[in-house]
Design a protein around this motif. Sequence first.
Motif, PDB file in Angstrom:
ATOM      1  N   UNK A 116     -11.025 -23.711 -40.805  1.00  7.18           N
ATOM      2  CA  UNK A 116     -12.130 -22.994 -40.153  1.00  7.18           C
ATOM      3  C   UNK A 116     -12.278 -21.618 -40.801  1.00  7.18           C
ATOM      4  N   UNK A 117     -13.481 -21.311 -41.322  1.00  6.99           N
ATOM      5  CA  UNK A 117     -13.761 -20.023 -41.953  1.00  6.99           C
ATOM      6  C   UNK A 117     -14.781 -19.292 -41.087  1.00  6.99           C
ATOM      7  N   UNK A 118     -14.477 -18.018 -40.770  1.00 11.09           N
ATOM      8  CA  UNK A 118     -15.327 -17.252 -39.862  1.00 11.09           C
ATOM      9  C   UNK A 118     -15.502 -15.836 -40.378  1.00 11.09           C
ATOM     10  N   UNK A 119     -16.552 -15.175 -39.897  1.00 11.63           N
ATOM     11  CA  UNK A 119     -16.802 -13.767 -40.157  1.00 11.63           C
ATOM     12  C   UNK A 119     -16.856 -13.045 -38.813  1.00 11.63           C
ATOM     13  N   UNK A 120     -16.926 -11.724 -38.855  1.00  6.76           N
ATOM     14  CA  UNK A 120     -16.888 -10.905 -37.640  1.00  6.76           C
ATOM     15  C   UNK A 120     -18.272 -10.339 -37.360  1.00  6.76           C
ATOM     16  N   UNK A 121     -18.686 -10.434 -36.091  1.00  8.40           N
ATOM     17  CA  UNK A 121     -19.974  -9.909 -35.648  1.00  8.40           C
ATOM     18  C   UNK A 121     -19.753  -8.971 -34.449  1.00  8.40           C
ATOM     19  N   UNK A 122     -20.658  -8.018 -34.193  1.00  6.89           N
ATOM     20  CA  UNK A 122     -20.512  -7.125 -33.030  1.00  6.89           C
ATOM     21  C   UNK A 122     -20.542  -7.920 -31.726  1.00  6.89           C
ATOM     22  N   UNK A 123     -19.826  -7.400 -30.703  1.00  6.93           N
ATOM     23  CA  UNK A 123     -19.774  -8.043 -29.389  1.00  6.93           C
ATOM     24  C   UNK A 123     -19.782  -6.976 -28.313  1.00  6.93           C
ATOM     25  N   UNK A 124     -19.807  -7.415 -27.062  1.00  9.43           N
ATOM     26  CA  UNK A 124     -19.811  -6.513 -25.907  1.00  9.43           C
ATOM     27  C   UNK A 124     -18.536  -6.734 -25.091  1.00  9.43           C
ATOM     28  N   UNK A 125     -18.299  -5.814 -24.158  1.00  5.94           N
ATOM     29  CA  UNK A 125     -17.128  -5.928 -23.292  1.00  5.94           C
ATOM     30  C   UNK A 125     -17.184  -7.214 -22.469  1.00  5.94           C
ATOM     31  N   UNK A 126     -18.375  -7.661 -22.121  1.00  4.32           N
ATOM     32  CA  UNK A 126     -18.509  -8.861 -21.296  1.00  4.32           C
ATOM     33  C   UNK A 126     -18.114 -10.136 -22.024  1.00  4.32           C
ATOM     34  N   UNK A 127     -17.990 -10.087 -23.343  1.00  2.52           N
ATOM     35  CA  UNK A 127     -17.573 -11.274 -24.096  1.00  2.52           C
ATOM     36  C   UNK A 127     -16.092 -11.599 -23.887  1.00  2.52           C
ATOM     37  N   UNK A 128     -15.332 -10.640 -23.389  1.00  2.84           N
ATOM     38  CA  UNK A 128     -13.910 -10.887 -23.095  1.00  2.84           C
ATOM     39  C   UNK A 128     -13.828 -11.449 -21.675  1.00  2.84           C
ATOM     40  N   UNK A 129     -13.440 -12.707 -21.559  1.00  2.00           N
ATOM     41  CA  UNK A 129     -13.350 -13.384 -20.276  1.00  2.00           C
ATOM     42  C   UNK A 129     -11.970 -14.012 -20.118  1.00  2.00           C
ATOM     43  N   UNK A 130     -11.705 -14.486 -18.906  1.00  2.00           N
ATOM     44  CA  UNK A 130     -10.457 -15.207 -18.675  1.00  2.00           C
ATOM     45  C   UNK A 130     -10.435 -16.477 -19.518  1.00  2.00           C
ATOM     46  N   UNK A 131      -9.256 -16.769 -20.112  1.00  2.00           N
ATOM     47  CA  UNK A 131      -9.023 -17.922 -20.992  1.00  2.00           C
ATOM     48  C   UNK A 131      -9.633 -17.729 -22.377  1.00  2.00           C
ATOM     49  N   UNK A 132     -10.154 -16.534 -22.675  1.00  2.00           N
ATOM     50  CA  UNK A 132     -10.604 -16.241 -24.036  1.00  2.00           C
ATOM     51  C   UNK A 132      -9.402 -15.939 -24.924  1.00  2.00           C
ATOM     52  N   UNK A 133      -9.561 -16.184 -26.207  1.00  2.00           N
ATOM     53  CA  UNK A 133      -8.527 -15.819 -27.186  1.00  2.00           C
ATOM     54  C   UNK A 133      -8.963 -14.547 -27.890  1.00  2.00           C
ATOM     55  N   UNK A 134      -8.069 -13.578 -27.948  1.00  2.00           N
ATOM     56  CA  UNK A 134      -8.425 -12.293 -28.539  1.00  2.00           C
ATOM     57  C   UNK A 134      -7.300 -11.795 -29.437  1.00  2.00           C
ATOM     58  N   UNK A 135      -7.689 -10.945 -30.383  1.00  2.00           N
ATOM     59  CA  UNK A 135      -6.779 -10.131 -31.175  1.00  2.00           C
ATOM     60  C   UNK A 135      -7.141  -8.690 -30.897  1.00  2.00           C
ATOM     61  N   UNK A 136      -6.153  -7.798 -30.919  1.00  2.00           N
ATOM     62  CA  UNK A 136      -6.446  -6.394 -30.637  1.00  2.00           C
ATOM     63  C   UNK A 136      -5.521  -5.498 -31.440  1.00  2.00           C
TER      64      UNK A 136
END
Length: 254
Positions: free
Chosen positions: A114-134
Motif C-alpha cells: 500500500x502506497x500513500x501520501x499525506x493530505x491535510x485533515x481536521x481534529x474531527x478526523x481522529x475518532x475512536x478505533x482510528x489508527x494514528x501516528x503522532x
Amino acid sequence: MATAATPKGSVKRRLAGTVEGRSPRFLLVSLALAMVISLVAGLGIGIKVGEHNKTKTKPVAIVKPKRVKKPPVRTVSAFARPPLSGTVVRALPRVLVMARLKRRLVIAITPRSRIEVVRPAARSDVKARSRVLFVLGKSATPAPATTTAGAGAATYTAKEVLVVTGGIGSVVSSVTASSMSFKARNGKVVTISTAGATFSKTAPATRVKLLPGRHILVKSVRAAAPKKKPKRRARTRRPVAVEIIALPDGSAFG
C-alpha cells in the motif's frame, strides 16, 4: 670370694640347656619363621586399619549452585511498533532502496504493498478505533508510561497527528476535544493532549510519488520461507513492504 650358686631349676638354666641342645641350623630356621610371622601379622594389622579408615572417611561432594533463569520481562505498551523512517534512494517496480541510519535497506514491493501520501485533515478526523501516528512536542513533560483511565490530566502533548487508513499506527480508544487516549491489553490507558497540534491524514497514491530524497515511513514484514528447499544456497530473504507513506516537505515525521 665365693658367689651364690645358680639354682638348678632356674629359667636361665633351662633356656641355656635348650639352646645348647639344638643345632645352629634349627635356630636360624626358627628365627626366620618368627620374622615371617611378625611381618604377616603387621601386614594384616595395616590392612585392617586402612579398611577402617575407608569406611569412616567419606569424600565430600562439591555441589555447584544452579543458575536460576529469570523469566523475560514483557512490557505491555499501548502503542504499536513504530514504522521505519528514512529517505528514498531508488524506487524500482519491485524493489525500494531507502537510506536509514547511514546505511541502505532493500525492501521488496508487491502488488499488495500500500502506497500513500499525506493530505491535510481536521481534529474531527481522529475518532475512536482510528489508527494514528503522532510526534510529541517540546512541551511534553516526562511522566509514567501509563496512567489510569479517567485520571483527568493529559500525560504528553502531541505536536503533529497523522490519521492512517492502513495498518500502521496505534489504535485510539477514545477522544475528547483536546486529547486522545490509547488502551493497553492490561487495561492501562495513556492520554495524549492534542491542543495546538497539526492534523493530517493519508490518501492512496502510486509508486510515482516515491521520488529520490523524499522522506517515507515504511511498515514491512519478513518474506515467508519457500516450501521446497532450493537447490542452490538461498540468499537472505528481503523484507516485503506492507505500507509506504510518502511524507511532505517539512513534516515532523521526517
